[in-house]
Design a protein around this motif. Structure first.
Motif, short mmCIF file in Angstrom:
data_model
loop_
_atom_site.label_atom_id
_atom_site.label_comp_id
_atom_site.label_asym_id
_atom_site.label_seq_id
_atom_site.Cartn_x
_atom_site.Cartn_y
_atom_site.Cartn_z
N ASN A 1 0.83 -1.21 0.00
CA ASN A 1 0.00 0.00 0.00
C ASN A 1 0.86 1.26 0.00
N ILE A 2 1.91 1.24 0.81
CA ILE A 2 2.75 2.44 0.95
C ILE A 2 3.54 2.68 -0.34
N VAL A 3 4.05 1.60 -0.94
CA VAL A 3 4.79 1.74 -2.20
C VAL A 3 3.85 2.28 -3.27
N GLU A 4 2.65 1.74 -3.30
CA GLU A 4 1.64 2.18 -4.27
C GLU A 4 1.38 3.69 -4.11
N LEU A 5 1.23 4.06 -2.85
CA LEU A 5 0.93 5.46 -2.53
C LEU A 5 2.08 6.39 -2.95
N ALA A 6 3.31 5.99 -2.61
CA ALA A 6 4.46 6.84 -2.92
C ALA A 6 4.66 6.96 -4.42
N ILE A 7 4.48 5.83 -5.13
CA ILE A 7 4.68 5.86 -6.58
C ILE A 7 3.60 6.72 -7.24
N TYR B 1 -6.55 4.44 2.42
CA TYR B 1 -6.90 3.06 2.74
C TYR B 1 -7.91 2.94 3.88
N GLY B 2 -8.28 4.06 4.47
CA GLY B 2 -9.35 4.04 5.47
C GLY B 2 -8.96 3.50 6.83
N THR B 3 -7.68 3.11 7.01
CA THR B 3 -7.27 2.65 8.35
C THR B 3 -5.97 3.36 8.73
N ASP B 4 -5.67 3.32 10.02
CA ASP B 4 -4.40 3.88 10.44
C ASP B 4 -3.27 3.06 9.85
N MET B 5 -2.17 3.70 9.52
CA MET B 5 -1.05 2.95 8.95
C MET B 5 -0.44 2.04 10.01
N PRO B 6 -0.46 0.71 9.77
CA PRO B 6 0.14 -0.18 10.76
C PRO B 6 1.67 -0.10 10.70
N TYR B 7 2.32 -0.53 11.75
CA TYR B 7 3.80 -0.59 11.80
C TYR B 7 4.47 0.69 11.29
N PRO B 8 4.25 1.83 11.93
CA PRO B 8 4.86 3.07 11.44
C PRO B 8 6.38 2.97 11.32
N SER B 9 7.03 2.15 12.18
CA SER B 9 8.49 2.12 12.10
C SER B 9 8.96 1.47 10.81
N TYR B 10 8.15 0.56 10.23
CA TYR B 10 8.49 0.03 8.91
C TYR B 10 7.93 0.93 7.81
N GLY B 11 6.73 1.45 8.04
CA GLY B 11 6.07 2.27 7.03
C GLY B 11 6.93 3.44 6.59
N GLN B 12 7.59 4.09 7.57
CA GLN B 12 8.42 5.26 7.26
C GLN B 12 9.59 4.89 6.36
N THR B 13 10.20 3.72 6.62
CA THR B 13 11.37 3.35 5.80
C THR B 13 10.93 2.84 4.43
N GLU B 14 9.72 2.27 4.37
CA GLU B 14 9.21 1.81 3.07
C GLU B 14 8.93 3.01 2.16
N TYR B 15 8.31 4.01 2.75
CA TYR B 15 7.98 5.23 2.01
C TYR B 15 9.27 5.90 1.53
N ASP B 16 10.24 5.99 2.44
CA ASP B 16 11.51 6.64 2.08
C ASP B 16 12.23 5.86 0.98
N ALA B 17 12.14 4.52 1.04
CA ALA B 17 12.85 3.71 0.05
C ALA B 17 12.42 4.09 -1.36
N VAL B 18 11.12 4.33 -1.55
CA VAL B 18 10.62 4.68 -2.88
C VAL B 18 11.23 6.00 -3.33
N TYR B 19 11.26 6.97 -2.42
CA TYR B 19 11.80 8.28 -2.78
C TYR B 19 13.31 8.25 -2.98
N VAL B 20 13.99 7.42 -2.19
CA VAL B 20 15.44 7.28 -2.38
C VAL B 20 15.70 6.73 -3.78
N ILE B 21 14.86 5.76 -4.17
CA ILE B 21 15.04 5.18 -5.51
C ILE B 21 14.75 6.22 -6.59
N ARG B 22 13.73 7.05 -6.35
CA ARG B 22 13.46 8.11 -7.32
C ARG B 22 14.70 9.00 -7.49
N ASP B 23 15.29 9.37 -6.36
CA ASP B 23 16.47 10.23 -6.43
C ASP B 23 17.64 9.54 -7.11
#
Lengths: 408, 290
Positions: free
Chosen positions: A66-72, A313-335
């Motif tokens: 979900n997070i990768v989908e969102l970031a992309i 997605y209508g729910t709170d983001m589970p596992y924020p400690s992983y969610g943050q690094t997943e989101y960042d990974a997409v942007y790091v790849i963009r850069d």
């Protein structure tokens, strides 16, 4: 003779179907080029995704996707990478090395991606590394944390720190703060918990604790009663529940309760990050220790991610400690794509030069060994929530304690 | 030594769960003579029915009523699978290999549907209050749910024993098991008997699934794992034999739980398979030969 003839006909038919299918599907990516003869570099860039989308690991894999989908979607809406849209291709690596190898092969050989986000489980990344090395494809993991992955490959990096610090922080807390000398462990036989065991037991024994006795179990196990019975009979100071997924930890916690056993408990960050499991078992887990890679609630990018996730997605983001690094990974790849283009080896090398990159998970610096610089902070579970551990003396002076942590 | 009572209790609980799976499996295998891989998935179906009733739809149902509906649903799905898939294949005189492959297809499809409906995440049926009270018996701890598991398996074996011995249906099943062709000649509607056997066998699997759901938890893929243990128990006890399967399940439960007394728990499954291989080599017909 007749059957042989039929067989030949079938082989020919299959061959034609396969060729036609390849011609139709295989030529698809070429279509946009034909449609866009203008000299705009609009050819989409495929980004591979590998994570646990089924089984117990799906608890982590579904939000990851979900997070990768969102970031992309965000990146594409903002114009993509130099005008090229990013196309994610999702593969289920099922939290094990075997399926991760198959997923990586599919992504590199069939889809021809040059960069993959994943795996999530440590076993997935370990399984995929030989494949991505052969194909010269960069692998950026936002969740694999076993110390075994440190410096493992030129092509592997991670936006999540190694568990070497997790094991050390927990061993320090157990021995120094809690004064436990005798800790037993129930451990799943897979890379991530094994890495934590190695880091924890070596630190704990070095500090002067007794040898950590462990009961191991394969991932398919659901009945832990006799293993727990044995551990209970040892009358340990604490029980370390060290599983790959929080689902297995949930089963163990239930069976600990069923045995009327009330040990002091240590859990790993995979379990402590599952808000549902820790609130379901809040009585058993009261006072349990864990060490998580912290989140900074004041980080605006993280706040933005949390609200976007909830909106989409209508729910709170589970596992924020992983969610943050997943989101960042997409942007790091963009850069990385912006900096060196869509080239696996160049991206892999570029990733290891990332320094002070500001993201939802704070400032990211990736060392030459591929590890994110940084580590875990001690947490304690109180009333079904993982809170930053505050030493009792400091507690008296603190006005309020919140479920927040600071980035180290 | 002080852990022996608890190991005995653990063995009996595991044995009772294996027994429930084995009983249904043996009943179906004995009658149809094919290895029904879909048997375990009905455990998941029963469990998810209760999960839906109690946790998602939140119907104001008594827990026992919900469980009864779950058991009937599992039985009904088993019956439907027979009518829709296995019966047409049997009419075409398909071999037991074809039937087995068809059942494998059914497992994959049903598991996928369960995963779509309920996600593939691990869930538990536990409601907090009911069944969680734990008793202390001679130094061993046992919960209410676990007592219900043990009582259920004894009741089911007694009920199947009674049906087999004292009812016309039981005798008809026995006739089909001995020789389907001859049973048909003497006027037994064998297909109807087999469909009923599917209903009963799958309903028992459903009961097992529900009890597992309360005891440990549920997920769509739970069926294959428990079917594996159920079939090991069936082979140890005697494939197709009612009491043999029951006995085999407890032998397996005890061997597994006492086997890891002195060695690490990681060997539990290995021990189960070693026992299986020993039985296959030394006594392939199982403890009780049918």
């Amino acid at each position: 003779m007749n059957t042989t003839f039929k067989a030949i006909i079938w082989v020919v038919v299959l061959g034609v179907v396969a060729w036609a299918g390849y011609a139709l599907l295989g030529s698809q990516p070429a279509t946009p080029v034909e449609e866009a003869p203008v000299a705009v570099p609009a050819e989409p860039i495929k980004i591979g995704f590998m994570g646990p989308l089924s089984g117990d690991g799906a608890t982590y894999g579904e939000p990851f996707r979900n997070i990768v989908e969102l970031a992309i979607a965000e990146i594409n809406a903002a114009g993509g990478v130099n005008g090229a849209q990013l196309i994610p291709i999702y593969e289920d690596a099922k939290c094990n090395g075997k399926d991760a190898t198959a997923a990586a092969q599919k992504l590199t050989n069939i889809d021809g991606v040059k960069v993959i986000i994943g795996g999530f489980c440590s076993s997935e990344s370990i399984g995929a590394i030989p494949v991505i090395e052969a194909a010269q494809v960069a692998l950026l993991s936002p969740g694999s944390s076993t110390p075994d992955l440190t410096g493992k490959s030129r092509f592997f990096s991670r936006t999540y720190p190694s568990d070497a610090t997790q094991g050390k922080v927990l061993a320090d807390a157990a021995f120094t703060i809690k004064k436990w000398k005798n800790v037993v462990m129930i451990q799943e036989q897979i890379d991530y918990p094994l890495g934590i065991y190695n880091a924890f037991s070596s630190s704990f024994e070095q500090l002067g604790g007794k040898k950590v006795v462990k009961e191991e179990f394969p991932s398919t196990t659901t009945d832990f009663r006799s293993m727990l019975t044995k551990l209970k009979a040892m009358k340990p100071d604490a029980l370390f529940i060290n599983t790959q997924t929080s689902a297995a930890a949930g089963r163990i916690l239930k069976q600990v309760k069923d045995l009327k056993w009330k040990p002091a408990i240590i859990v790993n960050d995979g379990t402590a990050g599952d808000m549902q499991i820790i609130s379901e078992h809040k009585v058993t887990l009261e006072g349990a220790l864990s060490a998580e890679f912290g989140t900074d609630p004041n980080n605006t990018k993280l706040q933005n991610l949390l609200s976007l996730y909830k909106a989409k997605y209508g729910t709170d983001m589970p596992y924020p400690s992983y969610g943050q690094t997943e989101y960042d990974a997409v942007y790091v790849i963009r850069d990385a794509l912006l900096a060196v283009g869509n080239d696996g080896a160049k991206i892999a090398d570029w990733l290891k030069t990332v320094a002070n990159w500001e993201g939802a998970s704070g400032s990211i610096t990736i060392g030459a060994d591929g590890d994110r610089v940084g580590g875990h902070v001690l947490k304690v579970i109180k009333d079904g929530k993982a809170e930053l551990y505050v030493a009792p003396e400091a507690m008296k002076t603190a006005t309020t304690t919140t479920a927040t942590t600071t980035k180290q | 030594m002080d852990i022996v009572p608890q190991l005995v209790v653990n063995s009996v609980i595991a044995g009772s769960l294996y027994a429930l799976i084995t009983l249904g499996f043996n009943l179906i295998y004995g009658t149809t003579k094919f290895f029904n891989l879909a048997h375990g998935v009905f455990a998941a179906c029963g469990a998810y029915t209760v999960f839906w009733l109690v946790k998602i739809a939140n119907l104001p149902l008594n827990l026992f009523v919900a469980c009864a509906i779950g058991v009937i649903c599992a039985g009904f799905l088993g019956w439907m699978l027979d009518v829709l898939v296995f019966l047409p294949l049997r009419k075409r005189k398909a071999s037991s290999m074809v039937l087995m492959v068809a059942s494998l297809g059914a497992v994959t499809a049903i598991q996928a549907v369960l995963a779509i409906l309920f996600t593939s995440q691990f869930q538990t049926l536990e409601t907090g209050g009911a069944g969680s009270y734990a008793y202390d018996v001679l130094g061993a701890i046992i919960t209410e749910t676990q007592i219900i598991i043990i009582v259920s398996s004894v009741c089911v074996v007694a009920m199947l024993g009674y049906i087999a011995r004292y009812t016309t249906f039981g005798k008809a099943v026995e006739a089909v098991r001995d020789d389907e062709e001859i049973a048909r000649m003497v006027g037994i509607n064998t297909n109807r008997i087999i469909s009923k056997v599917f209903f009963i066998g799958s309903a028992i699997a459903g009961l097992a699934g529900i009890l597992i759901g309360f005891d440990t938890g549920i997920e769509p893929i739970m069926g294959m794992n428990i079917l594996l243990k159920g079939t090991i128990a069936a082979i140890i006890g005697g494939v197709g034999s009612l009491y043999g399967g029951f006995l085999g399940a407890f032998v397996l439960g005890f061997v597994e739980n006492f086997g890891i007394w002195k060695i690490s728990g990681e060997w539990k499954d290995a021990i189960a398979f070693i026992v299986l291989i020993i039985f296959l080599l030394v006594r392939p017909q199982g403890i009780i030969k049918r």
